[in-house]
Every structure is written in structure tokens, then in C-alpha cells.
Design an enzyme around this catalytic site. Structure first.
Site, short mmCIF file in Angstrom:
data_model
loop_
_atom_site.label_atom_id
_atom_site.label_comp_id
_atom_site.label_asym_id
_atom_site.label_seq_id
_atom_site.Cartn_x
_atom_site.Cartn_y
_atom_site.Cartn_z
N GLY E 42 0.87 -1.17 0.00
CA GLY E 42 0.00 0.00 0.00
C GLY E 42 0.91 1.22 0.00
CB ALA E 43 1.04 4.23 -2.14
CE1 TYR E 111 -3.12 -2.41 -6.99
CE2 TYR E 111 -3.85 -1.54 -9.10
CZ TYR E 111 -2.91 -1.60 -8.10
OH TYR E 111 -1.77 -0.85 -8.19
CE1 TYR E 112 -7.98 -10.41 -8.83
CE2 TYR E 112 -10.36 -10.65 -8.75
CZ TYR E 112 -9.15 -10.91 -9.35
OH TYR E 112 -9.12 -11.66 -10.49
CE1 TYR E 174 -4.94 8.40 -13.48
CE2 TYR E 174 -3.33 7.44 -14.99
CZ TYR E 174 -4.64 7.76 -14.66
OH TYR E 174 -5.66 7.44 -15.53
NE ARG E 175 -1.11 2.26 -7.83
CZ ARG E 175 0.03 2.90 -7.61
NH1 ARG E 175 0.43 3.86 -8.44
NH2 ARG E 175 0.77 2.59 -6.56
N GLY E 263 8.97 5.05 -5.56
CA GLY E 263 8.37 6.36 -5.34
C GLY E 263 8.01 6.59 -3.88
CG ASP E 264 5.16 4.14 -2.19
OD1 ASP E 264 4.53 5.11 -2.67
OD2 ASP E 264 4.83 2.96 -2.38
#
Lengths: 322, 322, 322, 322, 322, 322
Positions: E42-43, E111-112, E174-175, E263-264
């Protein structure tokens, strides 16, 4: 609506050595077991996890190396909700356990714990205030076998607990790799008078009092001090002698996957129910259920039950949970 | 001398949701199970594979996502000789199952199937001609619990089958993650009158008719419509009430490796023997043998037997096949 | 809305030996590679999968053992949409390949294919009607090296194809474990006159015509018959001499994961574009792209591209696909 | 204080084919068993390892390929202290075994040994001096089924041993993949007169003498020549008829993990005790203990016991070794 | 001498969705990747771990399911020293990520998370006091794309932070699986005026301001509000525009193992140095070093550096650490 | 035709500590590396294996625990053809190494060797006759850092060798976990005068003589005694100063998989060629080739080359060996 990280108030304090654990994936002589899992194990931290899962605040005090294995121990216990008071010792490595199955019926455990960080535990590591403000102090007879300073730490902690009216719990947990029966017996006899709750198998009980028969043994042990004497019969259940009353618990029928950790689960179940103020019969039943549950899956502590899990033992009905 | 890819004519049509399946390799709480296998599972496609392995043409209709998991389902079923009529839905993902063993005795299954491609199955997905030209339509009561359109698809398919004189087979397969006993019961009671063959455990049968005793239950169910009522007792065998005659089958003694899929294997065995025109006693025996065989190895469907495998159950003699 | 299992009409027919494949997971001498994956491999079935993924019906003819590995081959190819015409030979086992990495830079492949089912392929196994109704017959020079009957099958198939005006494609695929350069050269020189498309590396081309320089080599080969001569330079791209026109294709820049199967992917790309009626420049580019794609992931054929995948090579932009 | 590499003097000589072994990690049809371990196996080399572990010098003679699998066999046997006399045959590959579990109760073994290096064993490979200076020659009836030259090697070795007064031991080890019962029976009847010790299951014994009842069978076999006849009943123990005296041994209770290799362990136990000059009752008990021990862990030979291990079977007490 | 479990005072607060993560072990199309590892990702929780490892108290707020995956997330983050404020939602499951490598150069993530517990995050879940007493609030533009309530939670949190003078940090992240560029752009433009620190790639920056050139883009973004604009160039380093001063940082040369999480790590590095009061040039260098470090090993967050690790990037000398 | 087990006459004798080795399978901090392989490692036994593979008899002397790991070491070395003179010490366990990759570029090695069996090596363990009858004695400067008795053993062995005219070879192999640069330097300076061949990196050479420049350093070292000084530049090749002549060797271009063991391979290559009487230029080239080869696959010693392997480095042509 949001809950804080900080768990419930610490009700149980325990301390001892927790080690990194390499577990072989193949049954047979360990030299042919080419694949190993990395995990961790330690009798006292197992009890702390077990008590935390059953809903009571538990703290574990210990020394680990200033290394990856020490970090693994700290983060895993912390993740399990245990209040971790681990000193990262820069001068000694985290101890190791290597665990395999020599045959389908025989567990093989080896240690690399001599001069480990965990064995350097000393009285000064134990915050007296932490002990005094708890309700239970739990120790095992592994710790006094580790080093002189560790033995002194046990003595010191028990003295603090008694002075503060904190329940003192001792699990014999005899380890022949660490000391002889005679050495263990001497220490146990010298200590048992200061103990309120004693956990032992029959063989372990006889290190203290050489008496045949479980009832007779429990009686002899109770005479030495402990108000609660718990004798474990492995897959055959357990008995308790508390305040002169003997109770027996039937074992649960489960398929055994990994027997290691059953004794720690038993102690955790009993102590959690003592903390919860459960009735003696319920308390012994919870101890047996926790012990049974712990052998039904892989790992020393991963399989320790939560309250809700205990009921799963009672309805093995259709085998599919959802 | 060369045989074409196209298998035998489709004799059985089934439809429903098939999902990608992540299966944990370690026994214990799933959060500690770090290694998972990717496979697939679905009650109806299991039956289709089972029937195909026993020598009868089987078609499976369903929706999968336009994704890797959808491709996995399509290629695996096709590779197993099933006539796959899978729509690749660009707007919804393939559903997921996560499967583990909470303990040695307790399977733990979780689903990610809400708004999945499979749950978007609808009546228009079902080619009426495919149903009409088959000899058996097999459905499970999982499908009506997935969505309104899926429920409508079941209703529609049964109507088509009945109109064409195609045998209608229903396996209750109750899933409490999808609907309540009351909801399931209502749908089952409304549907059972249109069914020729009903597969249920005792508990599932009681969702329809609240009657004690297997014989009494089967009688009550048969009165509601089905000519063939099959009651499964798990490792204790099964019974059949067909045309007023009750038969019981002894279970096979096998070592259980993975219980999931046994019910689907049972249905596949029964339906394949019905298609083959076997005697009722033989048919029930084949159903039990298929169910027993299916638990002897890992996987929901991988262990479904071929005709030749069934005889392996009868001679567990020396344990080495060649 | 539902699509049938049957894929598009068969446009390409190929045949040869496909084997079960044990692939070592560890780089180094194979005797230390304790973990192996089971899969399958075969140059011609790789081409069939590749052509099917690029949208054209492909059939594969071969013999496998009546054993688990034969079943694995059949179900995998069928699952990939190939029209499988596999004879299950009860008298010979499925052949095996063992594949490892001797070093990071050196693939090590061993075969157990002597007297295998696949090597017993014969002319009678090939349905003449299947060849005549196709548009391409693809063979490799592995097959004639397997056995006398297999060599005869190749001769026979080429004759059928030529008689029916079907394009004959030959990939040299020299295997020194099967025959000497001299033996291979003799067979190739005797066969090349009946071939329309020839795929070869420079070294392989020189088994036929001992000429230096790629341009000169291609010219010499074209003079022997083939209308299309494709010379592959591995990571350096490829050239084509078709109808007297020479074209060169730049290689794609990719990170190589597994080089095996690149040549088969190249052939599949070229033949699929020939079937699609693409322009020569596009056709050669597709061949190179398919070859490049095939080395970017593990497995001989798993990584063969679909049409949509080919564009992924052109934008290696942010590295995350969704 | 330092001991040399060279083990004890060779007391037992054996020869035969040892193969590389791929063992599936998953229970079920082998085509779904994607993970395999690489190891090795061979009945005679198993016996050699078993005898060496029990303290007696053992030599193994055989042919392997000049390949990685041949090197694996040589280095593993040598590492186990066996005197390896392996010829690396440049013209044939090392044979292969593929081993899996079709179900929890059924082992599935397949061979790739036709024309293997091991099958090319011949009389000239056997150093007569090695046989003459040993005390036991052990052969199995697998070897004569491999090839004409291998059969001749067995004949030749037995003749050498008899001439030198070396004890001749034969384990029937019937393999139906190699020859028919009739072929095996003919060879066995022709050979048994030259044998001193015969190991067989009841079914194997009946290949030689068609007699019901274990006592009767042993008697019939003994009449044909062997002074010691050993009949194995699998998990039910074994019996021995030596010099007209019949003895029976109770089986040990163990949890079976892998049944393969139990017969070889039994033979190794018996022969090691014969070499040690043990009493007949002790010898039979050691044979049974070795056989029991061998099934308690994974692998054909990895689980063969040392002397110290045998006592572990007698005290399965607390399950934790340290 | 003993340290308490409770980490340093919370200086950074973040919130968002953290999911269980199945990571494929094999490069290639995911349907062939049979082995998966279970972890989590999780970011925002990655940033929290990163900041905690660099020595500053960090809290993460989120919703997880009341299931094994929710427990995994809670225990892992807690073990990493993050102050976890996770609500266990009984009505929705923990979201899932499936991560693989389509090729050596292309990460594939699915993703779910639709209707997952994490997507049900709402303003009421955020303790205003927690935000007000912190020094940094960090959010990503993933959260507003999850649901209306999640978007409202972001708005609410930023308002609280601004009111209390807490630094507001936003990473665009962005996703495209969650919303379109237009939707994202609208929300970003509406929000950026309330942001103090903005992290973006060039492409992400252009969702807000359609300006060519990094310098020009940063200038345009700064004009919209953020005092600190960070533009990341992946392996090419990064630039910062703070208070009108532009700085550029050279990239570190590392071997990339897993690009996810870089990035995180960059954001965590920058924010930790901001909290530490480091000089701007040092701060940007730390951000780059943290980003570089994060790609050098497997896992989204496992590889986040501690202070001591950052120096390892500077001396890749002999390759062996001890 | 049969060859005996006994390898060639012992030409090289070496001794030191060999440990069981747990190698992590995942790149990243070791606490996240859940899967480990069991193997073994030790600088001197690596050299013994390397020399044996290159065709010269090599003996290794050492102490191991009387445990599974000791057995693993003995059987593995013996299987590799090394003459193993291992004492099984009943009073101390076999030492352990834990090896992982902190990042793709950084190996992380930890030891559990304090008071290990290996560290208890002493002068009496070394058979003087074994040394005197050899042609080379090879030691590393790891051994004197293990214990006083081990240091004495080195001194004693060198004295024996010199007295008998046996070539004395020393590889510096500096380990900072065992002693400081100052301690190592003192011992090396005191010992180098008795050494004929010295292997060192530049940094290691400077522990002895603080001189800049490789040529200057080699000259300074040669002045202290060694007739042959070898300076290793890792991936940049190596130089040799022998009898006043300096030679440089170009490195081989290989893809590095595991750098550990390269130095041992280099020494083994040089010493094997010295034993073979090769020309100096050839000898240095073989050393470099062996070092290069050793990094191309996984494992400390598994990748050590045989003579035939060395030529593989010269033709990385088509990447497929058969």
C-alpha cells in the site's frame, strides 16, 4: 472509532531467550533437508503471544543481537501485540535453533545459543516497575540454565514479584542440552518454594520430587509451595491440584501436525483464564484446548489460538469453514 | 489412425462460476502461509472434468475476466477435454478463491467473487441449442446465489432442459458466504419440483425439507419431485432413493489428502454412469468410488478419476504401481 | 454470444516430437540443481502454439506415450488452442528433456528420447487430408534425425503438401545430439529443393551451402529452391531474402530471461504474418518481435506472444502495466 | 588422531544399476506435480549404503553415463562411504527414475533405463579380485532383467563368489516393467541353487515355487539351495528359515512416510549383522528394525539407519530428541 | 536500560488502503506462474514504514477486513514500528493485489479492491487529534479514487491539517485502473492549492498542468500552491523546486531487482529529512538514495532503508559485508 | 576396466574450518528471506575441491561436530573426491555460516563459529607424514584468527612443510568478523617470510606492506619472502610477480551469479597448474579462468571448474551446449 496501537495494560510479564529458528521442510536426517524456513521460537515469548491472543496484555523482556535475526524477533513479537522490551546487544549474536523431523515421529532440535545475546540477559535488564505493575510473572527453567547472569535475573524477578504480590508462574521446560537432571533438580528445588503456579510433565516433576503416580507427585510438589500444580500428560490430557482439589481434563482429539509449543500453549491458556478470573474447571479446560490447538498446525507459536478458535475444536463437523 | 481434437459429442451441459484458486502450502492460520499455488476451482467445471474423464462429452458455460486468470481457466478446462463456452467479460475480473488449512482437520476457503465476471452470467449466455441437444443439464445452487442474472440463467436453463426432455441434475452445494439458509431454502423449494436428480448432504437436504433420518429425508425430498435423490454421508458412504427403491453404498477406505471436490466427484461419477446406462447399484458404487478417489490427492479436480483409476481403489496391495 | 471451443480452421499443420521437460531452478552444474519444474517442449509444437496465439488455426501431429507425460503434452497443447492429433503409443514412453543453466550464460539440455514414442512417428500417422486442406506445412530438421520412420514421414508430408500447393516451411534446428553436421547436411541438401521457406542461423545455413557472408549465404540457399530464406542472427536481428529482395530487421532491446524457444517464436511470427497476408517488411518485423518477446520470460513456449503483446516491446516506458 | 578417508576393508560387494531419480513433491497424478527433487536410487547401491552405515565396508560396481547424473551418483555414493567402482560410459546416458504418489496410498514409479549406461554392465566390469577378497556378494534379480550382458555379469559374479567361498545373497526385487513373471521365474529357478541367502516377499517367492503358506513356501525355497530364506511381510514383519529353524519377527510400529527402500534396508540390516557375527534372532530383528526405520522419512536411501538410530525405534517417548 | 515498545512520538500521519499481495515467483504470463508469495502493499503504509525506519514516528490509518489478511497487515505494520490505527471492518474483505513480471522489463499488477474494506475508509475513521498533533500529513491520490467516502476523508484530513499548521504532502501516484487521467486531473487541480509538498513524475505532473520541460512544469505546479515540488525521473534522478530554488540530484547506480515502491521510498526519504530539519540539498539526496535503495531488493517495502543503509550505496567496494 | 575409489595420490594438503551454510533465496534484508538452502562452505575445503576437480589429489584436515552438519561436510567433501581427514569433535558443534544478498550488489555473511568444532583445530590434528609426503601445503589467514590452538596448528604445519621442502601457499582471505586489520597484519608479517606463494587482493596486501600501486605492492611483498606473489583485482583480472617477472592477466567476461568463492577458485587454479608444471603465463591464465568460472553459478564451491569447463569460457557462442 479508531483504536490505538497500544494494546491492553500489561498483565503478564515474562522474559527469557528467543532465537531465530531454521525449520527443515523434509522429514529425515537433517543433512538431507535442503530447504529450511526462517522463523523464531522461545518458550517464554510463545507464552506471551499466547496470552496476548487470548486477550490479556503481555510483555516480553529479553536480549537479541544487533542483527537481522534480532530485528526479526522484535518485529514479529511486536506484530503479535506483545509489549517487547528487547535490548539489542551489540556484542553478541541472536541465538539460533535448527529444527527438523528425524522421522515422522521424532523431532530433532539443535541450538546455537552459547554466548548468544539472549544468554547475556541480566537482572538489570528487568524493569522492576514493569514487574510490580503486572499481575503475573511467568518464567521457565530454561533461563537459569543459560548463564549466571540469567539465573540471577530469574532470582531477582521472582523476588520483585513476590514482594509486590504478583503471581509467580514457573514452567519447568527441562532442556537436557543445557544442564543435567541433577543441576536442574537442584535449582528447581531451591526455587519452587517461591512459585505460585508450577507447570510440569510427570518426568519434569520428578526432577523436583521423586514420587511415583501423578496424584502423589502433584501432592508432593504442592507441599513444596505452589498453590497450583499442573501436570501435563501430552496427548492424554492434564491434571491440576489447586488448593488441595484435584481436577483432570480429557484431551481433545486433533490431528497432530507439529508438537512443539504445546506446553507453552497450555501455560498461556491457563494463565489467560486465571487473569480472566475463570472457574478452575474452565481454566484447566482452556489450557488443554490451547495445547491441543497448538499442535494442529505448523510452527512453534503461529498456531496459538484466539478465544474464537477454541470453539473450533468442538465442532469438527464438515471440515470447511465457509 | 490419427484422432481429431474434438472430443465425443456433448452429453452433459453445465454452467456456473469457475475461479482462480490460490492454495496455501502450509497448515495453520493463512496469514503465516507464505507460499501459495495458483490453480482454479468451480463446482460445475469440476463435474464437467469428472464426466469427461469418465468418457462422456461435457460442456461448461461461464464467464471469466478478460485477464490472465480467465485464460488460465479456459486453457485448463479445454486441456481437460471439456467443451468450453467461456465468455471473456472485459468489464469484470475473474473471481478468486483462497484456500488453506486452518488446522490439519479444517479447510479454510475465502472468496473474491463479488461483481466478478462469473457472477455476471446471464440467460443470454446459454445457447439453447447446446442444452436441447444434450442428455443431462447439471446445475448447482451456488449459481442462483451469485446474482439476479445468474439466478435467471438457472431458471431459464432448467426450463429449456425440461422442455426438451433433458435430465435436470441439481447439486445443493450450500455456500454460507453467499446466502443464508433461509434464502437458499426458499430457492431450493421453488426449484426442486423441476429437478430429476438431487445431490445433497443431510444438512443440505434439510434446507429443503426439515425431516430427521436419512431415509425419511430422502422420501420427503423425492415427494417434491426428483426421481433420484442422493444423500451423501462424507466418509461414511451415501444412499440413493430412485423410483422408490433405497440403496446404500459402503465407503471406500482411503487416506484423505484433500477433501475439497469430493461432492463434485460423486456427482460426476453418478451422472457418467447414468449416461453410460449402468445399473443403479453400479451407478451408486461408481459415485462413491469417484468421491473417494478425489480425496486421495491434492487439488479440487486434479484427482478426479478415469475409469481405469477406479479399480485402483480395490487393490491397495503392494503400494507400488510398476 | 457464446463461442464454441473449436478454434479457427486449421491453416498450419506441423508435426514432430514433443517431450516432457524437467527444468532446473538453480544456475550451476545440473547435479547440484535439486529443484526441477515439470513442463514440456518441442520445436514444432512451439511453432503451433505461437501461430495459434497470433490468431491462426494450427494443428500438431505427433506420438506420445500412453503415460502421464503424454497426457500432460496433450492437455497443455489442447489448452493452448492447438488442434492436437496425438497418438498415444502403448509401446514406448514419452521422451524427456532435462534443461538447466550450466552458467548464467550457457544453457545445458539433455534428452531421453531414444526409442521414445515421439521417435516412432511414421508416415501413416499423418492424415493426408489434414495437410492438403491447410495453407502451410511446417517441419523441422529434428524429425528426420529421430528415426527412419520419422524421416519417411517428413518426406511423405512434404510430397503431399507440394502436390496440393501448400506452402512448405523448414526450420533447420540443428541438434548435434542427434546427428553429425555431415548427416544433417546431406539430408538438408536433398530436401531444400522442395521447400518454400527456410529458417536457419548462419551456422545452420552453412550445413547446406558452405558460403561466407550472410548475403552470399542467403543467395546460395535461395538458388537451391526456397523462395523465402530467413537468416537469424540471434540478438543481432535477422535478414530475409525473398524473391531476390534482401531485407534486414533491427533487433529489439529486451532483457533476456530464457533464450530457448526464440527461433520457434521467430518462425511462428513469420508464418502467422504470411498467413495474414502482411507486407514482407511487416512480416520480418513481426518475426523479430516474436523472437525477442519469447526470450523475455521463463519457458520454451509460455512466453510466446499474442498480437497485443507485440506492442509492449515498443513502449517499455514506466515498467508497470496497470 | 586423524582418520584416513579410506573406510574399512570391503566386506560386501554388490553391483547393479543406479539411476538419477526425480521425485514429485505433490500427491496426485504426476502430470500435475510441477515440482520435483533430484536424487538417485538403485536397489543394490541402497544395500551398499545401508551396510556401510551399519559399519561394514561395502563396494558398489556399476556403469553410469559420462554426464551430470553419473557424477551425482558417484559423488553421493562415495560421500556415503561406499567404495564406488563406477565406469563412466561415454556412449550411453545414466538411467532415470521418476517417482510420485498417485494417491496417498499408491507409489507411482517410471523408468527411463532402456539402453542406459547401467544396463550395459558386463562381466568384464567386475574385478574378480574384489569379489574374491570380500565376504558377501549381494545381487538383485533386477540386474539380469536389464540386458544380456548384465545377466551374464550376474552369472559370472556368482560363479566367482562360489568358487572363493564368498556368501552369495540374492534379493528377488521383482520389477514387472522389466520382465514377465514367467521370465523372472525361469531365471530365478535356474539361479537359486547357487544362492546362500534369499530375500523375497511371499509373492516373489511364488515366482520360484508355487506353494501356499509362508512356512511351506520358505521350506520349498530352502530345498532349492539357500541356507537362509527370508520372507518379508511388509508392515507385518518377516520370517527366516535358516538351517531348518524358522524364526518370526514382530514389526516395529512407525509412521510411514515413504515405503520405497524398505526391502533394501531389510537386506542391509540382515547382511550387516551376518557380517558382524550376530545371533540369528538378533540378525532378523536388526533386519526388521532397519526396514522399519527406512520408511519413516523421505527418500529411498537417505533414511537408512546407523547402529545408533536403531535404538530410536525402541523409545518413541517424548518425541523431542534434545 | 530496557526500552519500551512505544516508538517515538507520531510526527507523520498517513492513511489509505493497504492490501494483501500475492507476488508471482516466475517471470512470464501470470497464468504460468504457479508459485506465489503472500505479503502486503500500500503506497501510504510504505511511506509510513519508510519514515519509521529513518527514525521518525509514523502512524497509518486504514480499514482492513476482519480476516486473516487484515491481521497480516496489522501485525506486519505494527512489527515495523508503525502506529497502526486499523479498523477491522466486519462487512468487507481486505483488498488484494496480484503482482508479477510479464517480462523481465514489465511489472504486471492486478487489484481486487472494489468494495474492499480499505475502500470504505471515511472521514470519521480519522482521529482529528492525531492529525493536529503531528507535523506532516501525507496522502496519495490513490485514496480519492477509491470511493466517495474515501475522497471525503482526504478532503477532511487536509482541512484539519491546514487548520493546525501541519505540513500537507501529496504523492500523485496515478493509478489508471482506478480513474481516468481526466478524473484524476480534475481532483488534483482542485486539491493542489491546499498542498505544501507535491511528489510527481513528469507524466503525473502533466495531469495537473500541461507544460513541457521539467523546469517549466515544476514552476507551473509551484504556482498552484505547493512550496515544495518534487519531480521524479526514475533511474535518472529527480529535481526539486522549493521556494523558487531548483535543485537536481544525480541518480545512484544500483542493480534493480524490483522497481515497485521506489516512489514511496523517495517520499519517505524526503519527508524524514524534512522532519529531521536537514538542508534542502541533503534532503533531496536522501530521497534519491532511499528510492535507489528500495529497488535493490525484492518486495514493495521490505527493502526500505534505515539511516545506516544509505551509506551502503556509497561504497559498493568488495561486495561482501563482513 | 574398473577404477578404484581411491583418487590420485595426495599432492596438496590444506586444513581449516568448514561450516554448514544456510543461503537465503531472496534478495533483501535477511529477516524477510524466509527460504534457505542448506549447504556448506570453507575457504580451504573450497581450494581442495577446486584442485581435485582440476585433476590433482587433495586432502583436507579439519574438525567438525559429531552432528548432522559434520556428517554433511564429510560426505560432501568425500563425494567431491577430497581425502577428508575430519575429526568429529563430540564436545563442540559444527560452525554455521548464514549467507544472503542484502541488495543485488551486496553479499551479507554471518557466522556462528565461536567455540565451534572447527575452531578447536590443533597441531596434533595434523598428521606430519601427510604434509611431508605432499607437494603443496595451502593455508589461509582465516585459521590463525579462529583460536590459539588453530594458530599454533598453522605455525606447526608451515614448519613441517618447510622442513620437508613442500611448497607453502597462503591466501590472506581477511575476515573482519574475526580480527582487526592490525591483528591480521601482525600475524601476516610474522608469517610471510615462511611462505612460497602469497594470494591477496590489493587491500589485503596492504595489511602486510603499506605500499601504493600494485606493482610496487607486489615488489614489497616479494621482498618479504614469497617467490610467487599473486595480486587479485576481482573482475579486473590479476597480476603475478614470480622470480622478479611481472605478468598481468586479462579478466574473462562472464555474467556474475554469485561472487563468493572466486578467490578460492583462483588459488585452486594456480596451484593445480603449478602441480601440473604449467608455464607461468598458462598458470596465471588458468587461475583467472577458474576464478571467472566460479562466479557464473550459485554456490561457494559447486561452480568450481574441471579442466574441460575452462574452455567453455572461450566460446560463449550459441548458448546451448547440446
Amino acid at each position: 472509532m479508531t483504536g490505538p496501537t497500544t494494546g491492553p495494560t500489561t498483565e503478564l510479564v515474562t522474559f527469557g531467550e528467543t532465537m531465530a529458528l531454521f525449520a527443515a521442510r523434509r522429514t529425515g536426517p537433517m543433512r538431507f533437508a535442503r530447504d529450511f524456513d526462517l522463523g523464531l521460537g522461545g518458550a517464554e515469548s510463545n507464552v506471551a503471544i499466547g496470552v496476548a491472543r487470548l486477550g490479556h496484555g503481555a510483555a516480553w523482556v529479553g536480549r537479541v543481537g544487533a542483527d537481522e535475526f534480532g530485528d526479526l524477533i522484535r518485529s514479529t513479537l511486536q506484530g503479535e501485540g506483545v509489549d517487547v522490551r528487547a535490548i539489542a546487544d551489540p556484542d553478541a549474536p541472536t541465538g539460533l535453533m535448527i529444527k527438523g523431523r528425524r522421522t515422522a515421529d521424532l523431532i530433532d532440535v539443535r541450538y546455537y545459543r552459547k554466548d548468544s545475546a539472549g544468554s547475556r540477559l541480566c537482572a538489570a535488564d528487568l524493569d522492576p516497575e514493569l514487574i510490580r505493575s503486572a499481575r503475573v510473572l511467568h518464567v521457565s527453567a530454561i533461563t537459569p540454565a543459560l548463564s549466571g547472569s540469567a539465573r540471577e535475573a530469574v532470582r531477582h524477578a521472582i523476588a520483585e514479584a513476590r514482594a509486590a504480590g504478583v503471581l509467580v508462574s514457573l514452567d519447568v521446560n527441562y532442556r537436557r542440552a543445557l544442564w543435567t537432571p541433577a543441576e536442574a533438580g537442584a535449582w528447581l528445588r531451591e526455587t519452587v518454594g517461591d512459585v505460585d503456579v508450577l507447570f510440569a510433565t510427570e518426568a519434569e516433576g520428578r526432577l523436583i520430587a521423586d514420587v511415583e503416580g501423578a496424584t502423589e507427585l502433584a501432592g508432593a510438589l504442592a507441599k513444596l509451595g505452589p498453590r497450583h500444580v499442573l501436570i501435563k500428560f501430552g496427548a492424554e490430557g492434564a491434571m491440576e491440584l489447586s488448593d488441595g482439589v484435584e481436577r483432570r481434563a480429557e484431551p481433545y482429539t486433533v490431528t497432530e501436525v507439529d508438537p512443539v509449543g504445546a506446553g507453552d500453549a497450555f501455560a498461556a491458556g491457563w494463565l489467560a483464564d486465571w487473569l480472566a478470573g475463570a472457574e478452575p474447571a474452565q481454566r484447566l479446560s482452556t489450557a488443554c484446548a490451547a495445547g491441543a490447538f497448538a499442535v494442529t498446525s505448523q510452527g512453534d507459536w503461529e498456531s496459538l489460538p484466539r478465544r474464537a478458535d477454541l470453539s473450533l475444536l468442538r465442532r469438527p463437523a464438515d471440515g470447511v469453514s465457509r
